[in-house]
Design a protein around this motif. Sequence first.
Motif, PDB file in Angstrom:
ATOM      1  N   LYS A  11      -0.066   6.728  -3.294  1.00  0.00           N
ATOM      2  CA  LYS A  11       0.010   6.495  -1.938  1.00  0.00           C
ATOM      3  C   LYS A  11       0.137   5.080  -1.771  1.00  0.00           C
ATOM      4  O   LYS A  11      -0.834   4.474  -2.309  1.00  0.00           O
ATOM      5  CB  LYS A  11      -1.269   7.206  -1.362  1.00  0.00           C
ATOM      6  CG  LYS A  11      -1.205   8.858  -1.470  1.00  0.00           C
ATOM      7  CD  LYS A  11      -2.662   9.185  -0.845  1.00  0.00           C
ATOM      8  CE  LYS A  11      -2.649  10.658  -1.411  1.00  0.00           C
ATOM      9  NZ  LYS A  11      -3.801  11.087  -0.780  1.00  0.00           N
ATOM     10  N   ILE A  12       0.845   4.634  -0.845  1.00  0.00           N
ATOM     11  CA  ILE A  12       1.105   3.355  -0.380  1.00  0.00           C
ATOM     12  C   ILE A  12       0.911   3.100   1.145  1.00  0.00           C
ATOM     13  O   ILE A  12       1.679   3.772   1.736  1.00  0.00           O
ATOM     14  CB  ILE A  12       2.367   2.720  -1.039  1.00  0.00           C
ATOM     15  CG1 ILE A  12       2.417   2.978  -2.500  1.00  0.00           C
ATOM     16  CG2 ILE A  12       2.590   1.279  -0.657  1.00  0.00           C
ATOM     17  CD1 ILE A  12       3.789   2.574  -3.150  1.00  0.00           C
ATOM     18  N   SER A  13       0.154   2.065   1.433  1.00  0.00           N
ATOM     19  CA  SER A  13       0.085   1.946   2.976  1.00  0.00           C
ATOM     20  C   SER A  13       1.355   1.127   3.186  1.00  0.00           C
ATOM     21  O   SER A  13       1.692   0.379   2.607  1.00  0.00           O
ATOM     22  CB  SER A  13      -1.253   0.912   3.398  1.00  0.00           C
ATOM     23  OG  SER A  13      -1.247   0.731   4.806  1.00  0.00           O
ATOM     24  N   HIS A  14       1.856   1.732   4.558  1.00  0.00           N
ATOM     25  CA  HIS A  14       3.178   1.168   4.722  1.00  0.00           C
ATOM     26  C   HIS A  14       3.175  -0.214   5.492  1.00  0.00           C
ATOM     27  O   HIS A  14       3.930  -1.015   5.449  1.00  0.00           O
ATOM     28  CB  HIS A  14       3.784   1.915   5.900  1.00  0.00           C
ATOM     29  CG  HIS A  14       5.465   1.892   6.084  1.00  0.00           C
ATOM     30  ND1 HIS A  14       5.967   1.777   7.176  1.00  0.00           N
ATOM     31  CD2 HIS A  14       6.276   1.433   5.298  1.00  0.00           C
ATOM     32  CE1 HIS A  14       7.066   1.673   7.077  1.00  0.00           C
ATOM     33  NE2 HIS A  14       7.383   1.461   5.845  1.00  0.00           N
ATOM     34  N   TRP A  15       1.685  -0.368   5.955  1.00  0.00           N
ATOM     35  CA  TRP A  15       1.529  -1.963   6.332  1.00  0.00           C
ATOM     36  C   TRP A  15       0.257  -2.598   5.808  1.00  0.00           C
ATOM     37  O   TRP A  15      -0.276  -2.209   4.945  1.00  0.00           O
ATOM     38  CB  TRP A  15       1.050  -1.478   8.016  1.00  0.00           C
ATOM     39  CG  TRP A  15       2.044  -0.838   8.699  1.00  0.00           C
ATOM     40  CD1 TRP A  15       2.093   0.322   9.088  1.00  0.00           C
ATOM     41  CD2 TRP A  15       3.069  -1.369   9.278  1.00  0.00           C
ATOM     42  NE1 TRP A  15       3.161   0.964   9.717  1.00  0.00           N
ATOM     43  CE2 TRP A  15       3.899  -0.451   9.913  1.00  0.00           C
ATOM     44  CE3 TRP A  15       3.737  -2.447   9.365  1.00  0.00           C
ATOM     45  CZ2 TRP A  15       5.084  -0.696  10.540  1.00  0.00           C
ATOM     46  CZ3 TRP A  15       4.906  -2.956  10.042  1.00  0.00           C
ATOM     47  CH2 TRP A  15       5.532  -1.821  10.609  1.00  0.00           C
ATOM     48  N   PHE A  16       0.512  -3.972   5.743  1.00  0.00           N
ATOM     49  CA  PHE A  16      -0.478  -4.831   5.141  1.00  0.00           C
ATOM     50  C   PHE A  16      -0.901  -6.038   6.376  1.00  0.00           C
ATOM     51  O   PHE A  16      -0.007  -6.346   6.767  1.00  0.00           O
ATOM     52  CB  PHE A  16       0.087  -5.476   3.975  1.00  0.00           C
ATOM     53  CG  PHE A  16      -0.891  -6.399   3.165  1.00  0.00           C
ATOM     54  CD1 PHE A  16      -1.616  -5.656   2.204  1.00  0.00           C
ATOM     55  CD2 PHE A  16      -1.129  -7.827   3.474  1.00  0.00           C
ATOM     56  CE1 PHE A  16      -2.668  -6.452   1.580  1.00  0.00           C
ATOM     57  CE2 PHE A  16      -1.895  -8.516   2.817  1.00  0.00           C
ATOM     58  CZ  PHE A  16      -2.739  -8.017   1.789  1.00  0.00           C
ATOM     59  N   ASP A  17      -2.128  -6.107   6.314  1.00  0.00           N
ATOM     60  CA  ASP A  17      -2.736  -7.055   7.332  1.00  0.00           C
ATOM     61  C   ASP A  17      -2.890  -8.388   6.646  1.00  0.00           C
ATOM     62  O   ASP A  17      -3.736  -8.547   5.600  1.00  0.00           O
ATOM     63  CB  ASP A  17      -4.062  -6.507   7.761  1.00  0.00           C
ATOM     64  CG  ASP A  17      -4.076  -5.391   8.702  1.00  0.00           C
ATOM     65  OD1 ASP A  17      -2.784  -5.326   9.412  1.00  0.00           O
ATOM     66  OD2 ASP A  17      -4.749  -4.686   8.827  1.00  0.00           O
ATOM     67  N   PHE A  18      -1.803  -9.471   6.894  1.00  0.00           N
ATOM     68  CA  PHE A  18      -1.716 -10.708   6.125  1.00  0.00           C
ATOM     69  C   PHE A  18      -2.282 -11.702   7.196  1.00  0.00           C
ATOM     70  O   PHE A  18      -1.449 -11.936   8.349  1.00  0.00           O
ATOM     71  CB  PHE A  18      -0.208 -10.767   5.826  1.00  0.00           C
ATOM     72  CG  PHE A  18      -0.134 -12.091   5.123  1.00  0.00           C
ATOM     73  CD1 PHE A  18      -0.725 -12.490   3.834  1.00  0.00           C
ATOM     74  CD2 PHE A  18       0.733 -12.944   5.738  1.00  0.00           C
ATOM     75  CE1 PHE A  18      -0.488 -13.572   3.109  1.00  0.00           C
ATOM     76  CE2 PHE A  18       0.987 -14.309   5.001  1.00  0.00           C
ATOM     77  CZ  PHE A  18       0.396 -14.417   3.774  1.00  0.00           C
ATOM     78  N   LYS A  19      -3.473 -12.182   6.925  1.00  0.00           N
ATOM     79  CA  LYS A  19      -3.864 -13.502   7.759  1.00  0.00           C
ATOM     80  C   LYS A  19      -3.913 -12.860   9.287  1.00  0.00           C
ATOM     81  O   LYS A  19      -3.598 -13.677  10.160  1.00  0.00           O
ATOM     82  CB  LYS A  19      -2.787 -14.832   7.533  1.00  0.00           C
ATOM     83  CG  LYS A  19      -3.231 -15.158   6.232  1.00  0.00           C
ATOM     84  CD  LYS A  19      -2.629 -16.612   6.160  1.00  0.00           C
ATOM     85  CE  LYS A  19      -2.744 -17.107   4.594  1.00  0.00           C
ATOM     86  NZ  LYS A  19      -2.161 -18.260   4.336  1.00  0.00           N
ATOM     87  N   GLY A  20      -4.540 -11.647   9.476  1.00  0.00           N
ATOM     88  CA  GLY A  20      -4.564 -11.171  10.773  1.00  0.00           C
ATOM     89  C   GLY A  20      -3.468 -10.685  11.525  1.00  0.00           C
ATOM     90  O   GLY A  20      -3.311 -10.075  12.623  1.00  0.00           O
TER      91      GLY A  20
END
Length: 186
Positions: A64-73
Motif C-alpha cells: 500500500k502506498i500513499s498517493h500523497w506526500f507532505d514535503f516541507k508542508g
Amino acid sequence: MDFDRDIPAEIKDVALKALSFYPKLKDVRIEFIFNENLWKSVMQAQPKFVTMFSSRKKRTYIIKISHWFDFKGKRMPIQDLPEDVLVGWIGHELGHIMDYSKKSNWSLILFGIGYLTSKSFVISAERVADTYAVNHGLGEYILATKDFILHQAGMSDAYIEKIKRLYLPPEEIIYLMENILVEEDG
C-alpha cells in the motif's frame, strides 16, 4: 526480468526497478495499490488477508502506498519524490515481502500479533526489511531514502525520532554494505 504486476502507472518504473533487485520474488504475486488510509506511514507491505491461509506459493502480498506526500508542508504526488528515494522505499517494503514469503501461515499470524503489540518486535521487523534490501544491493537507495526522510523532507520531529528508533541507522547500513563488498571480494 519480466514482472507481470498490478502497478499503478505513476510508479511503475520505480517499482520495477526495485523489484529487479529481488529475483526471488519473480513468481510471487504482489499488488501495488494507492491507499489514502495508511496510519502514520507512507508505505506498508502485508499479506493479502484472503490468501494468508493459502500455501506460501499461492499467497498474494500488497504494498500500500500513499498517493500523497507532505514535503516541507506542501502536499505533492508520491511519484514526484526523487527516484532513488522511491526505489529505496519500495525496496524496503519488498524486504518485508521477502521475510513474509519464508514464513509459515502460523508464523505470519504470530508476526502480525507481535507487530501490533510489541515495539521491540516492530524494531526487529523493520531492521530485517532494511537488511534484506541492503543484502539485495539496494544499500545506496536505502541510504538515499533515510537521508531524504531525516534531512530533506521537512518531517515532524516526532516522525524523525520514530524513523531513528525503528530503522537501521545510516552507519549500520554502510557497515552492512561494506561487509557485502568484502564477501563478494573474498
